[in-house]
Design an enzyme around this catalytic site. Sequence first.
Site, PDB file in Angstrom:
ATOM      1  CG  ASP A 131       0.306   3.334 -14.718  1.00  0.00           C
ATOM      2  OD1 ASP A 131       0.815   3.116 -16.028  1.00  0.00           O
ATOM      3  OD2 ASP A 131       0.751   2.880 -13.624  1.00  0.00           O
ATOM      4  CE1 TYR A 135      -3.056   0.365 -14.008  1.00  0.00           C
ATOM      5  CE2 TYR A 135      -4.282   0.603 -11.874  1.00  0.00           C
ATOM      6  CZ  TYR A 135      -3.109  -0.057 -12.557  1.00  0.00           C
ATOM      7  OH  TYR A 135      -2.242  -0.690 -11.841  1.00  0.00           O
ATOM      8  CB  THR A 144      -1.451   5.898  -3.611  1.00  0.00           C
ATOM      9  OG1 THR A 144      -2.402   6.729  -3.311  1.00  0.00           O
ATOM     10  CG2 THR A 144      -0.632   5.809  -2.331  1.00  0.00           C
ATOM     11  N   GLY A 163      -5.615   9.226   2.511  1.00  0.00           N
ATOM     12  CA  GLY A 163      -6.272  10.336   1.667  1.00  0.00           C
ATOM     13  C   GLY A 163      -7.242   9.633   0.565  1.00  0.00           C
ATOM     14  CE1 TYR A 164      -7.492  12.760  -4.137  1.00  0.00           C
ATOM     15  CE2 TYR A 164      -6.331  11.203  -5.296  1.00  0.00           C
ATOM     16  CZ  TYR A 164      -6.478  12.578  -5.168  1.00  0.00           C
ATOM     17  OH  TYR A 164      -6.208  13.498  -6.156  1.00  0.00           O
ATOM     18  CD  GLU A 211      -3.383  -2.714  -9.188  1.00  0.00           C
ATOM     19  OE1 GLU A 211      -3.437  -1.297  -9.308  1.00  0.00           O
ATOM     20  OE2 GLU A 211      -2.432  -3.556  -9.636  1.00  0.00           O
TER      21      GLU A 211
END
Length: 334
Positions: free
Chosen positions: A117, A99, A22, A60-61, A16
């Site tokens: 989501d 979420y 993503t 990323g992130y 998750e």
Amino acid sequence: MPWKGEKDPYKIWLSEIILQQTRVEQGLEFYKKFIFHFPSVSDLAQTPDTEIFKLWEGLGYYTRCKNLIITARHIAIDKKGIFPDTYAEILALKGIGPYTAAAIASFAYNLPHAVVDGNVFRVLSRFFSISTPIDSTAGKKIFASLANELLDKKQPASYNQAIMDFGATVCKPKIPLCSSCILQTQCVAYKKGIVQLLPVKEKSIIKRNRYFYYFIITYNSKIYVYKRKENDIWENLYEFILVEKTSPVTIDINSMARLLTDTIDTKKFKITGITKVYKQQLTHQTIYAQFIQVDLFTVLSNPAYDLIGKEEIKKLPFPKLITSYFKDHPLFKI
DNA sequence: AAGCCGGGGAT
DNA sequence: ATCCCAGGCTT
């Protein structure tokens, strides 16, 4: 997908976090790689930060990775390796919001918490024709409570999985498959002919341009690198010595040399090459970067810069922009 | 409440 | 070029 039907809360949690903002196709290989390297939460908790960031490189992130490490160690050390099993405790973990808490609670423990989501926002806003912006506080409240009303309390895991799958495969953002949709006759937005207009978002993203000039400074066969700090993109990733400008700089040896002498405390260097402009598109900004290769003849005194051998550099995590550069300019050629 | 955080794929 | 993705954190 390997996490479907999975009951190990550690694996569900990992999947998750990887899948936040993503796509499944993009996250899948990262998930496999992480499970291979870290079969359990204690394996993850015991690994040095840099090694974990290196595995996260390109996804990323990167705050997700930072919080992943924090939570893994919290569970391994403070919770003796036992993943929490209530919604409130799960929600309290770093990197886990409404979420992800609902996803873990329902998938791992079959607790009655509805996931909300991007898919769920889209399905509900269309099915009930709700035009309240999904990125507003009011919208988040409405859709969350509606989702929890609709939730099948006897089988939360299946229900959550089903509504997300439905959104991903039928009620798609741009080209929803309304003609073959089993809910067509009940869908209010379809009846009104406004499926394409939903869901509504109120905030638009403002982009800015940034111009990066990276100096690949070689001294004694080693290269200077810098670990990026907080309050900007790519926290905890590495880069080269950077000069940033708000507007582009003319690309010739002399202008680049001036940029460098403004940044480091010596003139004992020689520029040996300048690359093309690399472009990297981020959510809130567009980055234009050039790499300038430099031979240095004296050491630098700035302690923020690390002088690293080429083999060690391969183990450090870099942003996509820089791994793209590596692709065109393998380090052994520098 | 608003702004920021990546990278990739679809349109 | 724009939107969106199994969102969350900071200010």
